[in-house]
Structure formats: structure tokens, C-alpha cells
Write a protein that holds these residues in place. Sequence first.
Motif, PDB file in Angstrom:
ATOM      1  N   GLN A  58      38.672 -23.722   6.459  1.00  0.00           N
ATOM      2  CA  GLN A  58      40.022 -23.350   6.892  1.00  0.00           C
ATOM      3  C   GLN A  58      40.666 -22.385   5.898  1.00  0.00           C
ATOM      4  O   GLN A  58      41.369 -21.459   6.281  1.00  0.00           O
ATOM      5  CB  GLN A  58      40.904 -24.587   7.046  1.00  0.00           C
ATOM      6  N   TYR A  59      40.428 -22.628   4.612  1.00  0.00           N
ATOM      7  CA  TYR A  59      40.963 -21.763   3.560  1.00  0.00           C
ATOM      8  C   TYR A  59      40.431 -20.345   3.750  1.00  0.00           C
ATOM      9  O   TYR A  59      41.179 -19.369   3.666  1.00  0.00           O
ATOM     10  CB  TYR A  59      40.560 -22.327   2.198  1.00  0.00           C
ATOM     11  N   LEU A  60      39.151 -20.245   4.028  1.00  0.00           N
ATOM     12  CA  LEU A  60      38.502 -18.960   4.258  1.00  0.00           C
ATOM     13  C   LEU A  60      39.134 -18.238   5.457  1.00  0.00           C
ATOM     14  O   LEU A  60      39.450 -17.054   5.377  1.00  0.00           O
ATOM     15  CB  LEU A  60      37.009 -19.222   4.506  1.00  0.00           C
ATOM     16  N   ILE A  61      39.341 -18.969   6.528  1.00  0.00           N
ATOM     17  CA  ILE A  61      39.943 -18.382   7.723  1.00  0.00           C
ATOM     18  C   ILE A  61      41.373 -17.918   7.429  1.00  0.00           C
ATOM     19  O   ILE A  61      41.779 -16.827   7.825  1.00  0.00           O
ATOM     20  CB  ILE A  61      39.892 -19.369   8.911  1.00  0.00           C
ATOM     21  N   LYS A  62      42.124 -18.724   6.675  1.00  0.00           N
ATOM     22  CA  LYS A  62      43.493 -18.336   6.304  1.00  0.00           C
ATOM     23  C   LYS A  62      43.493 -17.040   5.509  1.00  0.00           C
ATOM     24  O   LYS A  62      44.325 -16.167   5.730  1.00  0.00           O
ATOM     25  CB  LYS A  62      44.166 -19.433   5.469  1.00  0.00           C
ATOM     26  N   MET A  63      42.561 -16.918   4.572  1.00  0.00           N
ATOM     27  CA  MET A  63      42.480 -15.689   3.778  1.00  0.00           C
ATOM     28  C   MET A  63      42.205 -14.497   4.679  1.00  0.00           C
ATOM     29  O   MET A  63      42.792 -13.435   4.504  1.00  0.00           O
ATOM     30  CB  MET A  63      41.390 -15.795   2.718  1.00  0.00           C
ATOM     31  N   ARG A  64      41.311 -14.674   5.631  1.00  0.00           N
ATOM     32  CA  ARG A  64      40.981 -13.584   6.561  1.00  0.00           C
ATOM     33  C   ARG A  64      42.182 -13.209   7.417  1.00  0.00           C
ATOM     34  O   ARG A  64      42.461 -12.030   7.632  1.00  0.00           O
ATOM     35  CB  ARG A  64      39.806 -13.984   7.454  1.00  0.00           C
ATOM     36  N   VAL A  65      42.903 -14.209   7.896  1.00  0.00           N
ATOM     37  CA  VAL A  65      44.076 -13.952   8.739  1.00  0.00           C
ATOM     38  C   VAL A  65      45.148 -13.216   7.931  1.00  0.00           C
ATOM     39  O   VAL A  65      45.749 -12.256   8.420  1.00  0.00           O
ATOM     40  CB  VAL A  65      44.624 -15.260   9.355  1.00  0.00           C
ATOM     41  N   HIS A  66      45.367 -13.622   6.679  1.00  0.00           N
ATOM     42  CA  HIS A  66      46.380 -12.951   5.859  1.00  0.00           C
ATOM     43  C   HIS A  66      45.979 -11.518   5.544  1.00  0.00           C
ATOM     44  O   HIS A  66      46.822 -10.616   5.539  1.00  0.00           O
ATOM     45  CB  HIS A  66      46.701 -13.755   4.600  1.00  0.00           C
ATOM     46  N   ALA A  67      44.695 -11.288   5.323  1.00  0.00           N
ATOM     47  CA  ALA A  67      44.205  -9.925   5.097  1.00  0.00           C
ATOM     48  C   ALA A  67      44.395  -9.101   6.377  1.00  0.00           C
ATOM     49  O   ALA A  67      44.746  -7.918   6.323  1.00  0.00           O
ATOM     50  CB  ALA A  67      42.742  -9.941   4.682  1.00  0.00           C
ATOM     51  N   ALA A  68      44.197  -9.740   7.521  1.00  0.00           N
ATOM     52  CA  ALA A  68      44.376  -9.064   8.805  1.00  0.00           C
ATOM     53  C   ALA A  68      45.838  -8.652   8.993  1.00  0.00           C
ATOM     54  O   ALA A  68      46.121  -7.555   9.479  1.00  0.00           O
ATOM     55  CB  ALA A  68      43.937  -9.970   9.955  1.00  0.00           C
ATOM     56  N   CYS A  69      46.762  -9.509   8.585  1.00  0.00           N
ATOM     57  CA  CYS A  69      48.191  -9.185   8.684  1.00  0.00           C
ATOM     58  C   CYS A  69      48.472  -7.886   7.935  1.00  0.00           C
ATOM     59  O   CYS A  69      49.162  -6.991   8.435  1.00  0.00           O
ATOM     60  CB  CYS A  69      49.051 -10.301   8.085  1.00  0.00           C
ATOM     61  N   ASP A  70      47.920  -7.797   6.751  1.00  0.00           N
ATOM     62  CA  ASP A  70      48.092  -6.613   5.917  1.00  0.00           C
ATOM     63  C   ASP A  70      47.524  -5.375   6.625  1.00  0.00           C
ATOM     64  O   ASP A  70      48.178  -4.341   6.715  1.00  0.00           O
ATOM     65  CB  ASP A  70      47.383  -6.863   4.575  1.00  0.00           C
ATOM     66  N   GLU A  71      46.303  -5.503   7.151  1.00  0.00           N
ATOM     67  CA  GLU A  71      45.663  -4.394   7.869  1.00  0.00           C
ATOM     68  C   GLU A  71      46.468  -3.993   9.109  1.00  0.00           C
ATOM     69  O   GLU A  71      46.603  -2.809   9.397  1.00  0.00           O
ATOM     70  CB  GLU A  71      44.252  -4.796   8.321  1.00  0.00           C
ATOM     71  N   LEU A  72      46.958  -4.976   9.834  1.00  0.00           N
ATOM     72  CA  LEU A  72      47.727  -4.692  11.053  1.00  0.00           C
ATOM     73  C   LEU A  72      49.012  -3.939  10.730  1.00  0.00           C
ATOM     74  O   LEU A  72      49.442  -3.080  11.498  1.00  0.00           O
ATOM     75  CB  LEU A  72      48.046  -5.989  11.802  1.00  0.00           C
ATOM     76  N   ARG A  73      49.610  -4.258   9.593  1.00  0.00           N
ATOM     77  CA  ARG A  73      50.848  -3.570   9.188  1.00  0.00           C
ATOM     78  C   ARG A  73      50.558  -2.167   8.648  1.00  0.00           C
ATOM     79  O   ARG A  73      51.282  -1.232   8.932  1.00  0.00           O
ATOM     80  CB  ARG A  73      51.584  -4.368   8.113  1.00  0.00           C
ATOM     81  N   ARG A  74      49.524  -2.057   7.833  1.00  0.00           N
ATOM     82  CA  ARG A  74      49.268  -0.807   7.112  1.00  0.00           C
ATOM     83  C   ARG A  74      48.467   0.250   7.866  1.00  0.00           C
ATOM     84  O   ARG A  74      48.563   1.423   7.537  1.00  0.00           O
ATOM     85  CB  ARG A  74      48.513  -1.089   5.804  1.00  0.00           C
ATOM     86  N   THR A  75      47.629  -0.173   8.807  1.00  0.00           N
ATOM     87  CA  THR A  75      46.721   0.793   9.434  1.00  0.00           C
ATOM     88  C   THR A  75      46.891   0.858  10.947  1.00  0.00           C
ATOM     89  O   THR A  75      47.563   0.019  11.537  1.00  0.00           O
ATOM     90  CB  THR A  75      45.236   0.432   9.157  1.00  0.00           C
TER      91      THR A  75
END
Length: 114
Positions: A58-75
Motif C-alpha cells: 500500500q505504501y508503494l501504491i501511495k508513493m506512485r499515486v503521489h508522484a502521479a499527482c505531481d506529473e498530472l499537475r506539471r505535465t
Amino acid sequence: EKQRELRPPASDISPALAHIRSNFHRDVPIPALAAKCGLSVRQFERKFKEHLKTPPQQYLIKMRVHAACDELRRTRKPIADIATDLGFYDQAAFSRQFRKHMGMTPLYYRKEYR
């Protein structure tokens, strides 16, 4: 007087945390993480959950989701590309996890927070 249970130091799992932080976008097998800490899978999962209040997967998935948030905002990268770049099996799996953790779809998130 009842002796208080002492929590083992987080350093027990710190090699695994460091590995997750730098490799969360790749396949990160739990047995490999346990081995990095010199623990059995069961011990590792117990200690991990004890310290972070969440199982390693779950921790791994959370990290991926948070990284995705960043990508969705920036790119302007397509959502399917973000999903696979961050280690999700496909866009459907990504969208399911994203919605579960963020309470909205990746597309909605991008429109709201861009």
C-alpha cells in the motif's frame, strides 16, 4: 507495573524505505525488500506496518499515486503514459488506485489542480 512495549527502531526497515523511494516506479518485490533488511517477509511486513501504519504494498501504491499527482499537475503527458511510467500495470489499474487514494479520477484531478 507493566513494562511498556518498546518499538524497534525504524532503522530496521530503513534500507527498504530507501530502496522504495528510489525505485517505486519499478517492480519492487516484497521478498527483495525483506532481504535488504535481513528479515523474513513476515517479520518485514509486520515491522513495516508497525512503523508506517500501512503494509509495504500500500505504501508503494501511495508513493506512485503521489508522484502521479505531481506529473498530472506539471505535465501534459497522457494519463496512460503516466500510469505505465510509474509502474502501474495499465491505465485502468492506475485509475482505480488513484480514485481510491485521491477520491477522484486522474483526469478530474488534472483539470482541478493544473
